[in-house]
Design a protein around this motif. Structure first.
Motif, PDB file in Angstrom:
ATOM      1  N   VAL A  17      -0.761 -10.705   6.013  1.00 18.83           N
ATOM      2  CA  VAL A  17       0.605 -10.234   5.765  1.00 18.83           C
ATOM      3  C   VAL A  17       0.856  -8.948   6.534  1.00 18.83           C
ATOM      4  CG1 VAL A  17       0.763 -11.303   3.488  1.00 18.83           C
ATOM      5  CG2 VAL A  17      -0.126  -8.970   3.687  1.00 18.83           C
ATOM      6  N   SER A  18       2.090  -8.756   6.909  1.00 17.45           N
ATOM      7  CA  SER A  18       2.514  -7.500   7.526  1.00 17.45           C
ATOM      8  C   SER A  18       3.023  -6.566   6.437  1.00 17.45           C
ATOM      9  CB  SER A  18       3.632  -7.759   8.547  1.00 17.45           C
ATOM     10  OG  SER A  18       3.178  -8.589   9.592  1.00 17.45           O
ATOM     11  N   ILE A  49      -4.449  -7.135   6.763  1.00 20.92           N
ATOM     12  CA  ILE A  49      -4.914  -7.445   5.410  1.00 20.92           C
ATOM     13  C   ILE A  49      -4.362  -8.810   5.022  1.00 20.92           C
ATOM     14  CG2 ILE A  49      -5.085  -5.037   4.723  1.00 20.92           C
ATOM     15  CD1 ILE A  49      -2.488  -5.403   3.140  1.00 20.92           C
ATOM     16  N   LYS A  50      -5.012  -9.423   4.047  1.00 17.74           N
ATOM     17  CA  LYS A  50      -4.604 -10.743   3.596  1.00 17.74           C
ATOM     18  C   LYS A  50      -3.685 -10.657   2.387  1.00 17.74           C
ATOM     19  CE  LYS A  50      -8.475 -13.504   5.301  1.00 17.74           C
ATOM     20  NZ  LYS A  50      -9.536 -14.488   4.962  1.00 17.74           N
ATOM     21  N   GLU A  51      -2.935 -11.723   2.195  1.00 20.72           N
ATOM     22  CA  GLU A  51      -2.078 -11.841   1.024  1.00 20.72           C
ATOM     23  C   GLU A  51      -2.909 -11.645  -0.236  1.00 20.72           C
ATOM     24  OE1 GLU A  51       1.075 -12.283  -1.398  1.00 20.72           O
ATOM     25  OE2 GLU A  51       1.312 -12.567   0.773  1.00 20.72           O
ATOM     26  N   GLY A  52      -2.390 -10.811  -1.158  1.00 22.33           N
ATOM     27  CA  GLY A  52      -3.060 -10.581  -2.431  1.00 22.33           C
ATOM     28  C   GLY A  52      -4.008  -9.398  -2.443  1.00 22.33           C
ATOM     29  N   GLN A  53      -4.202  -8.725  -1.307  1.00 23.29           N
ATOM     30  CA  GLN A  53      -5.138  -7.606  -1.249  1.00 23.29           C
ATOM     31  C   GLN A  53      -4.454  -6.264  -1.514  1.00 23.29           C
ATOM     32  OE1 GLN A  53      -6.992  -7.792   2.646  1.00 23.29           O
ATOM     33  NE2 GLN A  53      -8.756  -8.904   1.835  1.00 23.29           N
ATOM     34  N   LEU A  54      -5.185  -5.380  -2.163  1.00 20.16           N
ATOM     35  CA  LEU A  54      -4.843  -3.959  -2.195  1.00 20.16           C
ATOM     36  C   LEU A  54      -5.789  -3.287  -1.224  1.00 20.16           C
ATOM     37  CD1 LEU A  54      -3.530  -1.377  -3.346  1.00 20.16           C
ATOM     38  CD2 LEU A  54      -5.322  -1.392  -5.108  1.00 20.16           C
ATOM     39  N   ASN A  55      -5.245  -2.548  -0.263  1.00 16.55           N
ATOM     40  CA  ASN A  55      -6.066  -1.999   0.806  1.00 16.55           C
ATOM     41  C   ASN A  55      -5.779  -0.526   1.001  1.00 16.55           C
ATOM     42  OD1 ASN A  55      -5.955  -1.254   3.969  1.00 16.55           O
ATOM     43  ND2 ASN A  55      -7.711  -2.582   3.556  1.00 16.55           N
ATOM     44  N   VAL A  56      -6.813   0.213   1.375  1.00 15.19           N
ATOM     45  CA  VAL A  56      -6.645   1.605   1.766  1.00 15.19           C
ATOM     46  C   VAL A  56      -7.306   1.790   3.130  1.00 15.19           C
ATOM     47  CG1 VAL A  56      -8.707   2.278   0.486  1.00 15.19           C
ATOM     48  CG2 VAL A  56      -7.054   4.024   1.146  1.00 15.19           C
ATOM     49  N   SER A  57      -6.595   2.417   4.053  1.00 16.80           N
ATOM     50  CA  SER A  57      -7.113   2.638   5.406  1.00 16.80           C
ATOM     51  C   SER A  57      -6.963   4.111   5.763  1.00 16.80           C
ATOM     52  CB  SER A  57      -6.358   1.777   6.430  1.00 16.80           C
ATOM     53  OG  SER A  57      -6.577   0.403   6.198  1.00 16.80           O
ATOM     54  N   GLY A  58      -8.053   4.702   6.258  1.00 14.42           N
ATOM     55  CA  GLY A  58      -8.020   6.114   6.619  1.00 14.42           C
ATOM     56  C   GLY A  58      -7.523   6.325   8.041  1.00 14.42           C
ATOM     57  N   VAL A  59      -6.839   7.448   8.244  1.00 14.99           N
ATOM     58  CA  VAL A  59      -6.315   7.804   9.564  1.00 14.99           C
ATOM     59  C   VAL A  59      -7.094   8.987  10.146  1.00 14.99           C
ATOM     60  CG1 VAL A  59      -4.293   8.537  10.871  1.00 14.99           C
ATOM     61  CG2 VAL A  59      -4.029   6.937   8.967  1.00 14.99           C
ATOM     62  N   TYR A  60      -7.268  10.029   9.353  1.00 14.96           N
ATOM     63  CA  TYR A  60      -8.056  11.179   9.815  1.00 14.96           C
ATOM     64  C   TYR A  60      -8.680  11.881   8.614  1.00 14.96           C
ATOM     65  CZ  TYR A  60      -4.178  14.282   8.396  1.00 14.96           C
ATOM     66  OH  TYR A  60      -3.212  14.952   7.683  1.00 14.96           O
ATOM     67  N   ALA A  61      -9.687  12.698   8.914  1.00 12.44           N
ATOM     68  CA  ALA A  61     -10.316  13.565   7.922  1.00 12.44           C
ATOM     69  C   ALA A  61     -10.380  14.970   8.505  1.00 12.44           C
ATOM     70  CB  ALA A  61     -11.714  13.067   7.572  1.00 12.44           C
ATOM     71  N   TYR A  62      -9.889  15.949   7.745  1.00 16.69           N
ATOM     72  CA  TYR A  62      -9.796  17.317   8.247  1.00 16.69           C
ATOM     73  C   TYR A  62     -10.524  18.263   7.292  1.00 16.69           C
ATOM     74  CZ  TYR A  62      -7.740  21.801   9.577  1.00 16.69           C
ATOM     75  OH  TYR A  62      -7.558  23.105   9.975  1.00 16.69           O
ATOM     76  N   ASP A  63     -11.505  18.976   7.832  1.00 18.73           N
ATOM     77  CA  ASP A  63     -12.305  19.904   7.036  1.00 18.73           C
ATOM     78  C   ASP A  63     -11.519  21.187   6.788  1.00 18.73           C
ATOM     79  OD1 ASP A  63     -14.212  21.637   5.931  1.00 18.73           O
ATOM     80  OD2 ASP A  63     -15.838  20.671   7.044  1.00 18.73           O
ATOM     81  N   MET A  64     -11.249  21.455   5.501  1.00 21.12           N
ATOM     82  CA  MET A  64     -10.466  22.641   5.128  1.00 21.12           C
ATOM     83  C   MET A  64     -11.344  23.740   4.537  1.00 21.12           C
ATOM     84  SD  MET A  64      -7.230  20.688   3.323  1.00 21.12           S
ATOM     85  CE  MET A  64      -6.333  22.229   3.080  1.00 21.12           C
ATOM     86  N   GLY A  65     -12.663  23.597   4.634  1.00 15.88           N
ATOM     87  CA  GLY A  65     -13.550  24.597   4.059  1.00 15.88           C
ATOM     88  C   GLY A  65     -14.146  24.106   2.755  1.00 15.88           C
ATOM     89  N   ASP A  66     -13.433  24.310   1.641  1.00 15.28           N
ATOM     90  CA  ASP A  66     -13.932  23.851   0.346  1.00 15.28           C
ATOM     91  C   ASP A  66     -13.511  22.413   0.041  1.00 15.28           C
ATOM     92  OD1 ASP A  66     -11.267  24.550   0.161  1.00 15.28           O
ATOM     93  OD2 ASP A  66     -11.412  25.133  -1.949  1.00 15.28           O
ATOM     94  N   LYS A  67     -12.598  21.878   0.847  1.00 19.33           N
ATOM     95  CA  LYS A  67     -12.124  20.510   0.667  1.00 19.33           C
ATOM     96  C   LYS A  67     -12.026  19.811   2.015  1.00 19.33           C
ATOM     97  CE  LYS A  67      -9.227  21.573  -3.393  1.00 19.33           C
ATOM     98  NZ  LYS A  67     -10.022  20.789  -4.385  1.00 19.33           N
ATOM     99  N   VAL A  68     -11.928  18.489   1.939  1.00 19.51           N
ATOM    100  CA  VAL A  68     -11.672  17.690   3.137  1.00 19.51           C
ATOM    101  C   VAL A  68     -10.401  16.886   2.893  1.00 19.51           C
ATOM    102  CG1 VAL A  68     -12.475  15.816   4.621  1.00 19.51           C
ATOM    103  CG2 VAL A  68     -14.082  17.551   3.816  1.00 19.51           C
ATOM    104  N   GLU A  69      -9.415  17.104   3.755  1.00 18.24           N
ATOM    105  CA  GLU A  69      -8.161  16.359   3.658  1.00 18.24           C
ATOM    106  C   GLU A  69      -8.311  15.033   4.393  1.00 18.24           C
ATOM    107  OE1 GLU A  69      -4.160  18.251   4.450  1.00 18.24           O
ATOM    108  OE2 GLU A  69      -4.259  16.840   6.140  1.00 18.24           O
ATOM    109  N   VAL A  70      -8.038  13.946   3.688  1.00 21.56           N
ATOM    110  CA  VAL A  70      -8.128  12.612   4.280  1.00 21.56           C
ATOM    111  C   VAL A  70      -6.759  11.940   4.157  1.00 21.56           C
ATOM    112  CG1 VAL A  70      -9.280  10.375   4.259  1.00 21.56           C
ATOM    113  CG2 VAL A  70     -10.563  12.430   3.636  1.00 21.56           C
ATOM    114  N   LYS A  71      -6.174  11.626   5.289  1.00 25.47           N
ATOM    115  CA  LYS A  71      -4.903  10.906   5.271  1.00 25.47           C
ATOM    116  C   LYS A  71      -5.190   9.413   5.261  1.00 25.47           C
ATOM    117  CE  LYS A  71      -0.568  10.042   7.721  1.00 25.47           C
ATOM    118  NZ  LYS A  71       0.266  10.301   8.926  1.00 25.47           N
ATOM    119  N   VAL A  72      -4.570   8.721   4.309  1.00 28.92           N
ATOM    120  CA  VAL A  72      -4.773   7.283   4.203  1.00 28.92           C
ATOM    121  C   VAL A  72      -3.426   6.594   4.019  1.00 28.92           C
ATOM    122  CG1 VAL A  72      -7.021   7.640   3.112  1.00 28.92           C
ATOM    123  CG2 VAL A  72      -5.017   7.239   1.680  1.00 28.92           C
TER     124      VAL A  72
END
Length: 290
Positions: A17-18, A49-72
């Motif tokens: 599915v799109s 992804i296929k019909e019926g799926q819940l999906n998460v895909s990452g775009v980038y990960a950015y180190d902020m020091g005490d945390k890591v920002e991950v865009k998905v």
């Protein structure tokens, strides 16, 4: 920043599915058209992804020091709305080794429409990492095990009378819109109106909603009408022929209970209600007065 290298997008099989960009109403008003185009381009680059799926895909990960920002992008491959709550995530490498794990409450994402993708930034605490640094081009974010996902469904009408007036359709639409959303897999019956007709029938109009992915056929409907004091006044087991509610659809259905009361005009029976089972009424005798 560690940019995620996208996978091969080829899909030679069927059932894919799109997904299209979906933003919260408040985001629609503040995000520029240029930023929306960036989102759309990123979604196009995501693996299918296929019909019926819940999906998460990452775009980038950015180190902020005490945390890591991950865009998905959270993508809903179902044909129904999704409401997400506490979801456990893993960041893993190509060998399947866990680099980080953390649970996020995604209730703020709101309702995720069918076949849509919504961007979100996740902030992983450094204490939840097993490595000092995310390796470039060798990481992905995945859903971990069991999590709380509720699929919400809002069925729409099918089979309305062809000659229904615009005014009546608006009334029926308003009633349907004000009913609560349904959980995937549910079937419900709601009473739209109860009235006494000049011909002596108590007419009950119901709205039946099917929130399953299969048609539901009803052959019998046991019903009892209660007056405003919750006393049973009429009870009948209706035999229904070829009455089917399609997946994710709603249908109107009328039920007539004969009485020997004939008012001069049709009248609404305010405060009356219906239960969907049979109740014995005075040994089965018809009521004499409403």
């Amino acid at each position: 920043m560690v940019k995620k290298k996208q996978q091969d997008k080829k899909n030679n099989g069927e059932g894919y599915v799109s997904t299209v960009l979906s933003l919260l109403d408040e985001e629609e008003n503040v995000i520029s058209d240029v930023q929306k185009e960036i989102f759309i381009d990123e979604i196009r680059e995501l693996p299918p992804i296929k019909e019926g799926q819940l999906n998460v895909s990452g775009v980038y990960a950015y180190d902020m020091g005490d945390k890591v920002e991950v865009k998905v992008y959270v993508r809903n491959g179902l044909s129904t709305n999704l409401n997400l709550q506490k979801i456990p995530f893993l960041i893993v490498n190509s060998k399947g080794d866990t680099l980080a794990s953390q649970t996020f409450n995604l209730a703020s994402l709101g309702k995720l429409p069918p076949h849509s993708a919504r961007p979100v930034k996740l902030y992983f605490d450094k204490k939840n990492f097993k490595v000092d640094k995310i390796p470039a081009d060798d990481w992905k974010i995945v859903l971990n095990g069991e999590f709380n996902v509720t699929s919400k469904v809002r069925p729409r009408y099918e089979g309305l009378p062809e000659k229904i007036s615009v005014e009546d359709k608006l009334v029926f639409d308003k009633f349907l819109d004000e009913l609560p959303e349904m959980e995937e897999g549910e079937f419900s019956i709601s009473t739209f109106s109860i009235g006494l007709q000049k011909n002596g029938n108590i007419l009950v109009t119901t709205v039946m909603r099917n929130a399953t992915n299969k048609p539901i056929t009803i052959s019998k409907m046991p019903m009892t009408v209660l007056d405003k004091n919750k006393r049973a006044v009429k009870s009948q087991n209706f035999i229904m022929k070829n009455f089917t509610v399609s997946p994710y659809r709603a249908r109107l259905c009328n039920f007539a209970f004969p009485t020997d009361v004939h008012p001069e005009n049709d009248q609404s029976l305010e405060g009356w209600s219906v239960i969907y089972k049979l109740v014995n009424i005075n040994g089965g005798k018809n009521i004499k007065k409403l």
